[in-house]
Scaffold this motif. Sequence first.
Motif, PDB file in Angstrom:
ATOM      1  N   SER A  26       0.867  -1.178   0.004  1.00  0.00           N
ATOM      2  CA  SER A  26       0.114  -0.105   0.083  1.00  0.00           C
ATOM      3  C   SER A  26       0.958   1.460  -0.115  1.00  0.00           C
ATOM      4  N   ARG A  27       0.458   2.206  -0.847  1.00  0.00           N
ATOM      5  CA  ARG A  27       0.993   3.636  -0.780  1.00  0.00           C
ATOM      6  C   ARG A  27       1.006   4.490   0.371  1.00  0.00           C
ATOM      7  N   THR A  28      -0.180   3.912   1.085  1.00  0.00           N
ATOM      8  CA  THR A  28      -0.619   4.630   2.630  1.00  0.00           C
ATOM      9  C   THR A  28      -0.002   3.781   3.694  1.00  0.00           C
ATOM     10  N   PHE A  29       0.937   3.194   3.454  1.00  0.00           N
ATOM     11  CA  PHE A  29       1.399   2.308   4.623  1.00  0.00           C
ATOM     12  C   PHE A  29       1.814   3.220   5.830  1.00  0.00           C
ATOM     13  N   GLY A  30       2.297   4.373   5.421  1.00  0.00           N
ATOM     14  CA  GLY A  30       2.696   5.184   6.394  1.00  0.00           C
ATOM     15  C   GLY A  30       1.949   5.716   7.397  1.00  0.00           C
ATOM     16  N   LEU A  31       0.625   5.624   7.197  1.00  0.00           N
ATOM     17  CA  LEU A  31      -0.649   6.002   7.818  1.00  0.00           C
ATOM     18  C   LEU A  31      -1.092   5.024   8.489  1.00  0.00           C
ATOM     19  N   TYR A  32      -0.723   4.019   8.716  1.00  0.00           N
ATOM     20  CA  TYR A  32      -1.234   2.619   9.337  1.00  0.00           C
ATOM     21  C   TYR A  32      -0.716   2.231  10.492  1.00  0.00           C
ATOM     22  N   ARG A  33      -1.240   1.957  11.577  1.00  0.00           N
ATOM     23  CA  ARG A  33      -0.705   1.169  12.689  1.00  0.00           C
ATOM     24  C   ARG A  33      -0.596  -0.331  12.223  1.00  0.00           C
ATOM     25  N   MET A  34       0.551  -0.636  12.494  1.00  0.00           N
ATOM     26  CA  MET A  34       0.697  -2.143  12.131  1.00  0.00           C
ATOM     27  C   MET A  34       1.223  -2.803  13.342  1.00  0.00           C
ATOM     28  N   GLY A  35       0.830  -4.121  13.265  1.00  0.00           N
ATOM     29  CA  GLY A  35       0.853  -5.155  14.347  1.00  0.00           C
ATOM     30  C   GLY A  35       1.532  -6.479  13.932  1.00  0.00           C
ATOM     31  N   TRP A  36       2.191  -7.009  15.256  1.00  0.00           N
ATOM     32  CA  TRP A  36       2.410  -8.616  14.837  1.00  0.00           C
ATOM     33  C   TRP A  36       1.656  -9.394  15.836  1.00  0.00           C
ATOM     34  N   PHE A  37       0.923 -10.421  15.031  1.00  0.00           N
ATOM     35  CA  PHE A  37       0.330 -11.497  16.179  1.00  0.00           C
ATOM     36  C   PHE A  37       0.850 -12.971  15.708  1.00  0.00           C
ATOM     37  N   ARG A  38       0.563 -13.587  16.698  1.00  0.00           N
ATOM     38  CA  ARG A  38       1.079 -15.029  16.572  1.00  0.00           C
ATOM     39  C   ARG A  38      -0.194 -16.290  16.628  1.00  0.00           C
ATOM     40  N   GLN A  39       0.115 -17.118  16.048  1.00  0.00           N
ATOM     41  CA  GLN A  39      -0.865 -18.491  16.552  1.00  0.00           C
ATOM     42  C   GLN A  39      -0.158 -19.634  16.615  1.00  0.00           C
ATOM     43  N   ALA A  40      -0.004 -20.167  17.727  1.00  0.00           N
ATOM     44  CA  ALA A  40       0.373 -21.646  17.781  1.00  0.00           C
ATOM     45  C   ALA A  40      -0.554 -22.734  17.567  1.00  0.00           C
ATOM     46  N   PRO A  41      -0.044 -23.792  17.386  1.00  0.00           N
ATOM     47  CA  PRO A  41      -0.895 -24.715  17.020  1.00  0.00           C
ATOM     48  C   PRO A  41      -1.844 -25.168  18.144  1.00  0.00           C
ATOM     49  N   GLY A  42      -2.894 -25.209  17.760  1.00  0.00           N
ATOM     50  CA  GLY A  42      -4.100 -25.415  18.486  1.00  0.00           C
ATOM     51  C   GLY A  42      -4.653 -24.382  19.585  1.00  0.00           C
ATOM     52  N   LYS A  43      -3.939 -23.183  19.332  1.00  0.00           N
ATOM     53  CA  LYS A  43      -4.423 -21.870  19.956  1.00  0.00           C
ATOM     54  C   LYS A  43      -4.849 -20.808  19.142  1.00  0.00           C
ATOM     55  N   GLU A  44      -5.671 -19.861  19.800  1.00  0.00           N
ATOM     56  CA  GLU A  44      -6.062 -18.637  19.165  1.00  0.00           C
ATOM     57  C   GLU A  44      -5.082 -17.770  18.929  1.00  0.00           C
ATOM     58  N   ARG A  45      -5.284 -16.971  17.881  1.00  0.00           N
ATOM     59  CA  ARG A  45      -4.417 -15.926  17.700  1.00  0.00           C
ATOM     60  C   ARG A  45      -4.263 -15.056  18.836  1.00  0.00           C
ATOM     61  N   GLU A  46      -2.984 -14.605  18.863  1.00  0.00           N
ATOM     62  CA  GLU A  46      -2.563 -13.789  19.859  1.00  0.00           C
ATOM     63  C   GLU A  46      -1.697 -12.512  19.729  1.00  0.00           C
ATOM     64  N   PHE A  47      -2.184 -11.260  20.191  1.00  0.00           N
ATOM     65  CA  PHE A  47      -1.379 -10.366  20.082  1.00  0.00           C
ATOM     66  C   PHE A  47       0.116 -10.098  20.557  1.00  0.00           C
ATOM     67  N   CYS A  48       0.928  -9.566  19.825  1.00  0.00           N
ATOM     68  CA  CYS A  48       2.485  -9.640  20.255  1.00  0.00           C
ATOM     69  C   CYS A  48       2.829  -7.993  20.374  1.00  0.00           C
TER      70      CYS A  48
END
Length: 122
Positions: A26-48
């Motif tokens: 995206s050309r508007t990347f600089g306007l976005y909040r960005m995040g990293w999440f993770r998901q372990a096997p058998g578990k829900e997605r988790e915010f990092c």
Amino acid sequence: QAQLVESGGGLVQAGGSLRLSCAASSRTFGLYRMGWFRQAPGKEREFCAAINWSGGSTYYADSVKGRFTISRDNAKNTIYLQMNSLKFEDTAVYYCAAQSRGSSWILGYDYWGQGTQVTVSS
């Protein structure tokens, strides 16, 4: 729409380090909040971790605070997750996400990458 592509995952020994990258189209990347999440096997997605549009503010989950560092390079339309002192419990698929509009550090992300596997051996 924004396309996000993660890279940098792999196998690393406990105590080691790894740096993940997420390239955005995206050309508007600089306007976005960005995040990293993770998901372990058998578990829900988790915010990092998340970073605001300017890179001046960050927020971390307690599980990674002090070990992981999120950063961004708007000139390259890329965010990074520097992962140090890795633990076996960090093993998961890690996803990059973008929030075009919202005020929450954790919720309301609009776009997601395909994920990159991080495996930490004990």
